[in-house]
Design a protein around this motif. Structure first.
Motif, PDB file in Angstrom:
ATOM      1  N   GLY A  80       5.922 -47.206 -34.191  1.00 16.36           N
ATOM      2  CA  GLY A  80       6.612 -46.948 -35.441  1.00 16.36           C
ATOM      3  C   GLY A  80       6.749 -45.493 -35.806  1.00 16.36           C
ATOM      4  N   ARG A  81       6.401 -44.592 -34.888  1.00 18.50           N
ATOM      5  CA  ARG A  81       6.367 -43.164 -35.219  1.00 18.50           C
ATOM      6  C   ARG A  81       7.228 -42.315 -34.287  1.00 18.50           C
ATOM      7  NH1 ARG A  81       0.832 -41.674 -34.141  1.00 18.50           N
ATOM      8  NH2 ARG A  81       1.218 -39.778 -35.329  1.00 18.50           N
ATOM      9  N   LEU A  82       8.048 -42.960 -33.450  1.00 15.42           N
ATOM     10  CA  LEU A  82       8.800 -42.202 -32.457  1.00 15.42           C
ATOM     11  C   LEU A  82      10.308 -42.210 -32.674  1.00 15.42           C
ATOM     12  CD1 LEU A  82       6.936 -43.112 -29.141  1.00 15.42           C
ATOM     13  CD2 LEU A  82       6.465 -41.281 -30.767  1.00 15.42           C
ATOM     14  N   GLY A  83      10.775 -42.719 -33.790  1.00 19.27           N
ATOM     15  CA  GLY A  83      12.215 -42.806 -34.020  1.00 19.27           C
ATOM     16  C   GLY A  83      12.916 -41.467 -34.030  1.00 19.27           C
ATOM     17  N   ASP A  84      12.215 -40.405 -34.390  1.00 22.90           N
ATOM     18  CA  ASP A  84      12.813 -39.069 -34.410  1.00 22.90           C
ATOM     19  C   ASP A  84      12.194 -38.169 -33.351  1.00 22.90           C
ATOM     20  OD1 ASP A  84      10.288 -38.746 -35.477  1.00 22.90           O
ATOM     21  OD2 ASP A  84      10.926 -37.417 -37.104  1.00 22.90           O
ATOM     22  N   ALA A  85      11.687 -38.781 -32.272  1.00 20.64           N
ATOM     23  CA  ALA A  85      10.941 -38.011 -31.277  1.00 20.64           C
ATOM     24  C   ALA A  85      11.494 -38.207 -29.874  1.00 20.64           C
ATOM     25  CB  ALA A  85       9.469 -38.423 -31.294  1.00 20.64           C
ATOM     26  N   VAL A  86      11.284 -37.189 -29.055  1.00 19.01           N
ATOM     27  CA  VAL A  86      11.534 -37.281 -27.622  1.00 19.01           C
ATOM     28  C   VAL A  86      10.245 -37.766 -26.965  1.00 19.01           C
ATOM     29  CG1 VAL A  86      12.156 -36.041 -25.537  1.00 19.01           C
ATOM     30  CG2 VAL A  86      13.155 -35.365 -27.727  1.00 19.01           C
ATOM     31  N   LEU A  87      10.302 -38.923 -26.318  1.00 18.51           N
ATOM     32  CA  LEU A  87       9.157 -39.412 -25.558  1.00 18.51           C
ATOM     33  C   LEU A  87       9.163 -38.689 -24.216  1.00 18.51           C
ATOM     34  CD1 LEU A  87       6.800 -41.426 -25.423  1.00 18.51           C
ATOM     35  CD2 LEU A  87       8.392 -43.076 -24.415  1.00 18.51           C
ATOM     36  N   LEU A  88       8.188 -37.835 -24.016  1.00 13.01           N
ATOM     37  CA  LEU A  88       8.148 -36.971 -22.842  1.00 13.01           C
ATOM     38  C   LEU A  88       7.193 -37.589 -21.831  1.00 13.01           C
ATOM     39  CD1 LEU A  88       8.128 -33.119 -23.053  1.00 13.01           C
ATOM     40  CD2 LEU A  88       6.942 -34.323 -21.233  1.00 13.01           C
ATOM     41  N   ARG A  89       7.760 -38.275 -20.842  1.00 14.25           N
ATOM     42  CA  ARG A  89       6.969 -38.996 -19.841  1.00 14.25           C
ATOM     43  C   ARG A  89       6.629 -38.053 -18.688  1.00 14.25           C
ATOM     44  NH1 ARG A  89       7.349 -44.567 -20.588  1.00 14.25           N
ATOM     45  NH2 ARG A  89       5.492 -44.547 -19.276  1.00 14.25           N
ATOM     46  N   THR A  90       5.348 -37.928 -18.407  1.00 17.21           N
ATOM     47  CA  THR A  90       4.894 -36.933 -17.438  1.00 17.21           C
ATOM     48  C   THR A  90       4.598 -37.521 -16.060  1.00 17.21           C
ATOM     49  OG1 THR A  90       2.606 -37.229 -18.187  1.00 17.21           O
ATOM     50  CG2 THR A  90       3.912 -35.486 -19.248  1.00 17.21           C
ATOM     51  N   SER A  91       5.049 -38.739 -15.798  1.00 11.33           N
ATOM     52  CA  SER A  91       4.652 -39.442 -14.573  1.00 11.33           C
ATOM     53  C   SER A  91       5.154 -38.787 -13.296  1.00 11.33           C
ATOM     54  CB  SER A  91       5.129 -40.890 -14.629  1.00 11.33           C
ATOM     55  OG  SER A  91       6.529 -40.961 -14.837  1.00 11.33           O
ATOM     56  N   ALA A  92       6.182 -37.939 -13.377  1.00 13.29           N
ATOM     57  CA  ALA A  92       6.697 -37.281 -12.173  1.00 13.29           C
ATOM     58  C   ALA A  92       5.876 -36.069 -11.756  1.00 13.29           C
ATOM     59  CB  ALA A  92       8.153 -36.855 -12.388  1.00 13.29           C
ATOM     60  N   MET A  93       4.936 -35.657 -12.595  1.00 12.93           N
ATOM     61  CA  MET A  93       4.134 -34.466 -12.315  1.00 12.93           C
ATOM     62  C   MET A  93       2.847 -34.907 -11.631  1.00 12.93           C
ATOM     63  SD  MET A  93       4.929 -32.609 -15.968  1.00 12.93           S
ATOM     64  CE  MET A  93       4.042 -31.107 -15.574  1.00 12.93           C
ATOM     65  N   THR A  94       2.868 -34.972 -10.303  1.00 13.01           N
ATOM     66  CA  THR A  94       1.798 -35.633  -9.564  1.00 13.01           C
ATOM     67  C   THR A  94       1.011 -34.710  -8.638  1.00 13.01           C
ATOM     68  OG1 THR A  94       3.400 -36.286  -7.866  1.00 13.01           O
ATOM     69  CG2 THR A  94       2.971 -37.862  -9.642  1.00 13.01           C
ATOM     70  N   GLY A  95       1.066 -33.417  -8.843  1.00 11.95           N
ATOM     71  CA  GLY A  95       0.305 -32.502  -8.007  1.00 11.95           C
ATOM     72  C   GLY A  95      -1.195 -32.690  -8.189  1.00 11.95           C
ATOM     73  N   LEU A  96      -1.925 -32.719  -7.096  1.00  8.55           N
ATOM     74  CA  LEU A  96      -3.376 -32.913  -7.135  1.00  8.55           C
ATOM     75  C   LEU A  96      -4.028 -32.046  -6.066  1.00  8.55           C
ATOM     76  CD1 LEU A  96      -5.998 -34.371  -7.984  1.00  8.55           C
ATOM     77  CD2 LEU A  96      -5.386 -36.192  -6.374  1.00  8.55           C
ATOM     78  N   ARG A  97      -5.026 -31.262  -6.461  1.00  6.75           N
ATOM     79  CA  ARG A  97      -5.771 -30.422  -5.528  1.00  6.75           C
ATOM     80  C   ARG A  97      -7.264 -30.682  -5.699  1.00  6.75           C
ATOM     81  NH1 ARG A  97      -4.601 -25.594  -7.415  1.00  6.75           N
ATOM     82  NH2 ARG A  97      -6.598 -25.253  -8.477  1.00  6.75           N
ATOM     83  N   VAL A  98      -7.960 -30.906  -4.622  1.00  3.35           N
ATOM     84  CA  VAL A  98      -9.413 -31.069  -4.628  1.00  3.35           C
ATOM     85  C   VAL A  98     -10.025 -29.882  -3.902  1.00  3.35           C
ATOM     86  CG1 VAL A  98     -11.339 -32.442  -3.762  1.00  3.35           C
ATOM     87  CG2 VAL A  98      -9.364 -33.578  -4.792  1.00  3.35           C
TER      88      VAL A  98
END
Length: 454
Positions: A80-98
């Protein structure tokens, strides 16, 4: 009006921006928790921090707000709080370093715990992962992070050594203990709301194997088993972390045949160190005669699959309470509210053993640096045709049964309806508010859950 405002975002993120009416909009807006049916002004999938910055600036110039989201496991507080918002999905940012030498990992905002577990396990290390490998590293870490290693090593957020984020003005910051330490302090359990976190760096543990598994009984034994388990936890070493559950197990072919379609009471546990010592510590629970005993020395990477949590997107309701102690009368109240004969339709009620390092403030500090309770009790339900109001009623009846032992504090990551203030000590909450106001003076970012200003 918001549709016209959102048009300014088209062409950003390599075109991976979806507006209402676009073919992929409905798919793009769906979180992991399908209970939430939110319709944001736009959904954007940035590939890197530069694209995040461009989206943040465009949203601000268009009069829209921004709501970062990874997997969407914790989406209900945003409802109920996103009607005026950009939902910024970060799932494509998958870099991982160990980094083996420093025993640390750097995970971008789309990395899942299963990715960390697999990569770290190859080199004899382990991350403080959540109970499901499909949970995002960044979101769960920002919220605290209770893991199978927490009684010995504390909250996952206390292991964060650096946070990379895009601020409300579109600038990029890497916060450490020496540079922008207030932002790092907020990232350690503050849940977000001060920028778009694009990556975290955090400690890994030198754990190759652990003694881990499950004990299970028919749920008619819930009173006896949970009473004995609660007594056993009082003397359990910090090297052992356990979870007890009343579980109405679905009839699912992916689940163990012995428990499928049954009401069960279960104890899952992970013991670090010597497996023989772990076996000795569990002897009092084995003496209760479980039907199923899966304990063995296993690779650390296998522990991410120990619990039978659903991994595919699912519509769930969840709520929890922190409790001080779990005496016999609390067990009786809980079983009456959620056990056999209660009529409860909750999928499971989970009792997480806290204490140990979780009870001691972290030396590194943070918005959330410990949990002031002995147990966390979580109720999770699915809509089985009776509607969400019935599921919520079952959960609230279970939580209310524990009111005499309940803490005033809440663990927000597992409490969909708790007020934001209840997740922090008073001074920490006020400091967190000041940091958010300084980093985001115009409230561009949607707070992780409603605040007094919403």
């Amino acid at each position: 009006m918001t549709v016209l405002q959102a048009e300014a975002l088209r062409g950003l993120a390599g075109g991976a921006v979806h507006l209402p009416g676009d073919p992929l909009y409905d798919e793009a807006r769906m979180p992991w928790n399908l209970q939430v049916d939110e319709h944001p002004a736009a959904v954007a999938y940035p590939a890197d921090p530069q694209e995040v910055a461009r989206i943040v600036r465009a949203a601000a110039e268009s009069g829209l707000r921004v709501a970062p989201q990874g997997t969407g496991h914790g989406a209900p507080p945003l409802a109920g709080r996103l009607g005026d918002a950009v939902l910024l999905r970060t799932s494509a940012m998958t870099g991982l370093r160990v980094d083996v030498a420093s025993r640390t990992a750097r995970a971008e905002a789309g990395v899942l715990w299963g990715d960390v577990v697999t990569r770290a396990g190859r080199v004899g290390l382990a991350g403080q992962h959540m109970s499901s490998p499909g949970v995002g590293v960044v979101g769960s870490s920002l919220g605290g992070g209770v893991s199978w290693y927490s009684r010995q090593h504390g909250l996952q957020c206390s292991g964060i050594t650096a946070v990379e984020l895009v601020l409300a003005d579109g600038t990029f910051v890497r916060a450490t203990d020496d540079q922008d330490p207030e932002l790092l302090w907020a990232a350690r359990g503050g849940s977000g709301g001060f920028g778009v976190v694009t990556a975290l760096e955090f400690d890994l543990l030198p754990v190759r194997t652990a003694y881990a598994g499950m004990l299970a009984w028919d749920w008619q034994h819930a009173q006896r088993v949970l009473t004995a388990w609660a007594e056993w936890t009082a003397d359990a070493p910090e090297s052992v972390t356990s979870v007890a559950r009343i579980f109405q197990v679905p009839d699912d072919v992916d689940l163990p045949e012995q428990v499928r379609g049954r009401g069960m009471v279960m104890v899952d546990a992970v013991a670090l160190g010597d497996p023989e010592a772990g076996a000795r510590s569990l002897a009092p629970l084995r003496a209760l005669g479980p039907e199923l005993d899966t304990f063995a020395e296993v690779p650390a990477a296998d522990i991410a699959h120990l619990q039978l949590d659903p991994q595919e997107p699912t519509a769930v309701y969840a709520n929890s309470v922190l409790v001080h102690g779990f005496p016999a009368d609390a067990v009786e109240a809980l079983v009456a509210a959620a056990g056999p004969g209660s009529g409860s339709q909750l999928l499971f009620v989970e009792l997480r053993q806290l204490g140990g390092a979780l009870a001691r403030p972290s030396r590194r500090g943070g918005a959330l640096d410990h949990l002031p309770a002995e147990f966390l009790v979580l109720g999770v339900g699915l809509d089985v045709g009776t509607g969400w109001s019935a599921v919520r009623a079952d959960a609230m009846r279970m939580l209310d049964s524990l009111a005499p032992w309940a803490s005033r504090a809440s663990y927000l990551s597992m409490a969909y309806e708790a007020a934001a203030r209840r997740g922090f000590a008073a001074e920490a909450y006020e400091r967190l508010v000041r940091i958010r106001q300084s980093a985001d003076p115009n409230s561009l970012f949607v707070a992780p859950r409603p605040t007094d200003n919403d």
